[in-house]
Design a protein around this motif. Sequence first.
Motif, PDB file in Angstrom:
ATOM      1  N   PRO A  70     -31.809 -31.658  72.763  1.00 30.88           N
ATOM      2  CA  PRO A  70     -32.314 -32.104  71.450  1.00 30.88           C
ATOM      3  C   PRO A  70     -31.620 -33.309  70.850  1.00 30.88           C
ATOM      4  O   PRO A  70     -32.226 -34.033  70.050  1.00 30.88           O
ATOM      5  CB  PRO A  70     -32.134 -30.858  70.569  1.00 30.88           C
ATOM      6  N   TYR A  71     -30.346 -33.556  71.215  1.00 29.10           N
ATOM      7  CA  TYR A  71     -29.600 -34.658  70.606  1.00 29.10           C
ATOM      8  C   TYR A  71     -29.287 -35.785  71.592  1.00 29.10           C
ATOM      9  O   TYR A  71     -28.549 -36.706  71.249  1.00 29.10           O
ATOM     10  CB  TYR A  71     -28.307 -34.134  69.979  1.00 29.10           C
ATOM     11  N   ALA A  72     -29.847 -35.716  72.792  1.00 25.41           N
ATOM     12  CA  ALA A  72     -29.499 -36.704  73.814  1.00 25.41           C
ATOM     13  C   ALA A  72     -29.842 -38.128  73.370  1.00 25.41           C
ATOM     14  O   ALA A  72     -29.015 -39.046  73.491  1.00 25.41           O
ATOM     15  CB  ALA A  72     -30.201 -36.371  75.126  1.00 25.41           C
ATOM     16  N   GLU A  73     -31.038 -38.322  72.864  1.00 26.67           N
ATOM     17  CA  GLU A  73     -31.450 -39.674  72.495  1.00 26.67           C
ATOM     18  C   GLU A  73     -30.618 -40.205  71.331  1.00 26.67           C
ATOM     19  O   GLU A  73     -30.222 -41.373  71.314  1.00 26.67           O
ATOM     20  CB  GLU A  73     -32.937 -39.676  72.153  1.00 26.67           C
ATOM     21  N   ARG A  74     -30.341 -39.350  70.359  1.00 24.29           N
ATOM     22  CA  ARG A  74     -29.547 -39.763  69.199  1.00 24.29           C
ATOM     23  C   ARG A  74     -28.130 -40.151  69.629  1.00 24.29           C
ATOM     24  O   ARG A  74     -27.582 -41.158  69.163  1.00 24.29           O
ATOM     25  CB  ARG A  74     -29.500 -38.630  68.170  1.00 24.29           C
TER      26      ARG A  74
END
Length: 269
Positions: A70-74
Amino acid sequence: MQRFFGGFMVFIMAFCANGEAVEEADVAATDNSAPIRIAIVIDDLGNSRFQQNFAELPGALTLALLPHTPYAERIAQAAQKTGKEVIIHMPMQPGNNIDAGLGMLRSEDNKAEFIMLMEQAFMQLPQAVGMNNHMGSRLTSLVEPMQWVMEQLALRNFYFLDSRTTAATQAEQIAKNFGLPVARRHVFLDNDPRLSEISARWNDLLKHAKKNGEAIAIAHPHRTTYEFLQAKLPELGTNGIQLVFASQLAYREHPAPTIELTEHEVTRP
């Protein structure tokens, strides 16, 4: 840049986070005048907001992001802004039927499925310049699946870091055969996340680097690891040690060959 292997081999046993044993080889240093360099790779990123803090740590850290988290791109975007290196931490099949996570490359998959899963990771993390294996003690020991992986990396001019979750890994040699810049992990910094144990492994890392001129450590996004690195990273320069990206310790042994794509059946998602 080529890497020259010489000196005597010292074998040590290390254990990765999922309990798989690996035999590690040290290489004797050949040039005492060269700067001592270490790379620190933070694996398993992407599952919590807290992990974005690793992008704020000082210095040339390499952040290995799990696709489909869920936070990979951020975190990848934050890493790009703070000048960190981003690589894909690709889930690969371990032993004992353990699930390495969404998007795992499995020995039962065909080449088209590998391409599809890797393409999803490339698209999600366009900041990435390399890849290492998440788990993978089963898959990295198999020749043909790793050839499929390296073919896709060669097409994108990526480097490969072998996390060495098994002594039977074929990944490093196959990456070399494909002309990829390749590196290997020397120390797991925090398999035991107690500060006393992280400190002991840190000393192992520095010892290896001073002996061989360079070393690569893999760490994980524990709070104790963050606190330890926050304190220790600023001290490296005063101790004559240079923190570099893992890509700077990845060496191309052979010229990159012309990639001839092999046939594969089209697989629909």
